[in-house]
Design a protein around this motif. Structure first.
Motif, PDB file in Angstrom:
ATOM      1  N   GLY A  15       0.838  -1.197   0.000  1.00  0.00           N
ATOM      2  CA  GLY A  15       0.000   0.000   0.000  1.00  0.00           C
ATOM      3  C   GLY A  15       0.868   1.239   0.000  1.00  0.00           C
ATOM      4  O   GLY A  15       2.096   1.176   0.127  1.00  0.00           O
ATOM      5  N   VAL A  16       0.231   2.402  -0.124  1.00  0.00           N
ATOM      6  CA  VAL A  16       0.986   3.645  -0.264  1.00  0.00           C
ATOM      7  C   VAL A  16       1.689   4.059   1.023  1.00  0.00           C
ATOM      8  O   VAL A  16       2.576   4.911   0.995  1.00  0.00           O
ATOM      9  N   LEU A  17       1.331   3.448   2.155  1.00  0.00           N
ATOM     10  CA  LEU A  17       2.007   3.739   3.417  1.00  0.00           C
ATOM     11  C   LEU A  17       2.766   2.524   3.938  1.00  0.00           C
ATOM     12  O   LEU A  17       3.104   2.455   5.123  1.00  0.00           O
ATOM     13  N   ALA A  18       3.065   1.588   3.083  1.00  0.00           N
ATOM     14  CA  ALA A  18       3.745   0.362   3.507  1.00  0.00           C
ATOM     15  C   ALA A  18       5.061   0.688   4.201  1.00  0.00           C
ATOM     16  O   ALA A  18       5.877   1.467   3.693  1.00  0.00           O
ATOM     17  N   GLY A  19       5.249   0.110   5.391  1.00  0.00           N
ATOM     18  CA  GLY A  19       6.471   0.303   6.141  1.00  0.00           C
ATOM     19  C   GLY A  19       6.528   1.589   6.934  1.00  0.00           C
ATOM     20  O   GLY A  19       7.514   1.841   7.637  1.00  0.00           O
ATOM     21  N   ARG A  20       5.500   2.400   6.869  1.00  0.00           N
ATOM     22  CA  ARG A  20       5.508   3.676   7.577  1.00  0.00           C
ATOM     23  C   ARG A  20       4.762   3.554   8.901  1.00  0.00           C
ATOM     24  O   ARG A  20       4.025   2.600   9.145  1.00  0.00           O
ATOM     25  N   ALA A  44      -9.394   6.820   9.821  1.00  0.00           N
ATOM     26  CA  ALA A  44      -8.000   7.013   9.418  1.00  0.00           C
ATOM     27  C   ALA A  44      -7.140   5.832   9.852  1.00  0.00           C
ATOM     28  O   ALA A  44      -6.293   5.351   9.084  1.00  0.00           O
ATOM     29  N   VAL A  45      -7.346   5.354  11.078  1.00  0.00           N
ATOM     30  CA  VAL A  45      -6.581   4.199  11.548  1.00  0.00           C
ATOM     31  C   VAL A  45      -6.807   3.010  10.629  1.00  0.00           C
ATOM     32  O   VAL A  45      -5.857   2.341  10.193  1.00  0.00           O
ATOM     33  N   ARG A  46      -8.067   2.718  10.317  1.00  0.00           N
ATOM     34  CA  ARG A  46      -8.375   1.590   9.439  1.00  0.00           C
ATOM     35  C   ARG A  46      -7.705   1.741   8.080  1.00  0.00           C
ATOM     36  O   ARG A  46      -7.109   0.798   7.546  1.00  0.00           O
ATOM     37  N   ARG A  47      -7.804   2.950   7.506  1.00  0.00           N
ATOM     38  CA  ARG A  47      -7.251   3.141   6.167  1.00  0.00           C
ATOM     39  C   ARG A  47      -5.723   3.085   6.175  1.00  0.00           C
ATOM     40  O   ARG A  47      -5.105   2.523   5.275  1.00  0.00           O
ATOM     41  N   PHE A  48      -5.104   3.663   7.198  1.00  0.00           N
ATOM     42  CA  PHE A  48      -3.653   3.600   7.291  1.00  0.00           C
ATOM     43  C   PHE A  48      -3.192   2.146   7.391  1.00  0.00           C
ATOM     44  O   PHE A  48      -2.201   1.757   6.756  1.00  0.00           O
ATOM     45  N   LEU A  49      -3.882   1.346   8.194  1.00  0.00           N
ATOM     46  CA  LEU A  49      -3.537  -0.063   8.302  1.00  0.00           C
ATOM     47  C   LEU A  49      -3.723  -0.774   6.970  1.00  0.00           C
ATOM     48  O   LEU A  49      -2.869  -1.571   6.543  1.00  0.00           O
ATOM     49  N   ASP A  50      -4.823  -0.490   6.287  1.00  0.00           N
ATOM     50  CA  ASP A  50      -5.066  -1.095   4.976  1.00  0.00           C
ATOM     51  C   ASP A  50      -3.975  -0.738   3.975  1.00  0.00           C
ATOM     52  O   ASP A  50      -3.666  -1.523   3.067  1.00  0.00           O
ATOM     53  N   GLU A  51      -3.395   0.459   4.137  1.00  0.00           N
ATOM     54  CA  GLU A  51      -2.348   0.922   3.217  1.00  0.00           C
ATOM     55  C   GLU A  51      -0.953   0.543   3.697  1.00  0.00           C
ATOM     56  O   GLU A  51       0.041   1.037   3.164  1.00  0.00           O
ATOM     57  N   GLY A  52      -0.865  -0.354   4.692  1.00  0.00           N
ATOM     58  CA  GLY A  52       0.415  -0.935   5.063  1.00  0.00           C
ATOM     59  C   GLY A  52       1.131  -0.303   6.224  1.00  0.00           C
ATOM     60  O   GLY A  52       2.234  -0.738   6.581  1.00  0.00           O
ATOM     61  N   ALA A  53       0.553   0.725   6.857  1.00  0.00           N
ATOM     62  CA  ALA A  53       1.229   1.405   7.964  1.00  0.00           C
ATOM     63  C   ALA A  53       1.055   0.638   9.275  1.00  0.00           C
ATOM     64  O   ALA A  53       0.131  -0.166   9.434  1.00  0.00           O
ATOM     65  N   SER A  54       1.946   0.917  10.208  1.00  0.00           N
ATOM     66  CA  SER A  54       1.753   0.553  11.608  1.00  0.00           C
ATOM     67  C   SER A  54       1.250   1.807  12.322  1.00  0.00           C
ATOM     68  O   SER A  54       1.682   2.918  11.997  1.00  0.00           O
ATOM     69  N   VAL A  55       0.335   1.630  13.279  1.00  0.00           N
ATOM     70  CA  VAL A  55      -0.378   2.784  13.839  1.00  0.00           C
ATOM     71  C   VAL A  55      -0.428   2.718  15.356  1.00  0.00           C
ATOM     72  O   VAL A  55      -0.707   1.666  15.937  1.00  0.00           O
TER      73      VAL A  55
END
Length: 288
Positions: A10-15, A30-41
């Motif tokens: 995703g566009v935030l993978a590894g972030r 936002a939390v859900r979408r960030f997780l879907d895009e590969g981020a840790s939150v």
């Protein structure tokens, strides 16, 4: 042998992101979408023990912490948790807010006003301070804060709330100018009336009645339907991602044109239906 967990994409993978007010409304979306895009939150919320709008999320990539954003130790703790558990901080979403003190200026309760300003402005200031502290060594990052149409136009919210939300926009521009040299972007998102618990309480008197609120809000929606948290998060994701790498100091409204295009166009009326131009003394040319 258990299957290895898939590598996030995703566009935030590894972030790594911190989201305040992260258990409901725009924050939870936002939390859900960030997780879907590969981020840790790391999701901070004043009531971390309450039922959350977050469904089951990827193991190991979500930490929920109790936090009062007006308390510097709590905000520092959210940022430090992100660095200690995930190694860095790439996105700070200062989203927590309250409607706060309401009523006429002449009868304002100053304790309630002070608390409103503490959450809605001091909380954002602290989020920027501690995000900058850990982003600067990395020379990268995106800081996003939630303002309101009440910060752009009069009569859109209570006085203390409006003052704080206007100040968030000014603070964003000031901090953006400072942090630009470190390649840290600082922007504000301005949601219009959004179907959240806060708006449900205003619209129906029941913070849990989201669909009842959506039905009432539909009558005054600026476009074809009321704004949902997920609509706002599309703008937040843009500001968090590399797609906005040259965007800083900006105020991005997600309000259906309420603040930037509130008027009704005369060119939708019958009066101008056949007119192609108007020149001297009102002379018109007509379409054929």
């Amino acid at each position: 042998m258990s299957e290895p967990e898939p590598v996030p994409s995703g566009v935030l993978a590894g972030r790594v992101a911190v989201v305040t007010g992260g258990l409901s409304g725009i924050g939870a979306a936002a939390v859900r979408r960030f997780l879907d895009e590969g981020a840790s939150v790391v999701a901070g919320d004043l009531r971390a023990d309450r039922p959350s709008e977050l469904a089951a999320e990827p193991a190991g990539r979500l930490i929920v912490r109790s936090a009062d954003v007006a308390d510097e130790a709590d905000v520092r703790g959210l940022v430090d948790t992100a660095v200690e558990r995930f190694g860095r901080l790439d996105v700070m979403f200062n989203n927590a807010g309250v409607l706060g003190a309401i009523g006429p200026i002449a009868t304002a309760d100053m304790d309630e006003v002070d608390r409103t300003l503490a959450v809605n402005l001091r909380g954002v200031f602290l989020g920027m301070k501690h995000a900058a502290r850990v982003m600067r060594p990395l020379r990268s990052g995106s800081i996003i804060s939630t303002s309101s149409p009440a910060g752009l136009a009069g009569g859109q919210g209570p006085h203390a709330y409006s003052a704080a939300k206007a100040a968030v926009i000014g603070l964003t521009r000031s901090v953006a100018a400072e942090l630009r040299a470190d390649r840290i972007r600082v922007n504000t998102v301005v949601p219009g009336a959004t179907v959240t618990a806060m708006m449900a309480d205003v619209a129906t008197g029941d913070a849990a009645d989201l669909e009842g609120a959506a039905e009432k809000m539909a009558a005054t929606a600026w476009m074809d339907r009321p704004i949902r948290p997920e609509d706002v998060v599309e703008a937040v994701l843009f500001l968090a991602s590399d797609a906005s790498r040259f965007v800083t100091g900006e105020t991005l409204s997600v309000d259906g044109g309420m603040t930037s295009a509130p008027g009704s166009s005369p060119f939708l009326t019958e009066r101008f239906a056949g007119t192609s131009a108007i020149f001297e003394n009102g002379r018109r040319t007509e379409r054929h």
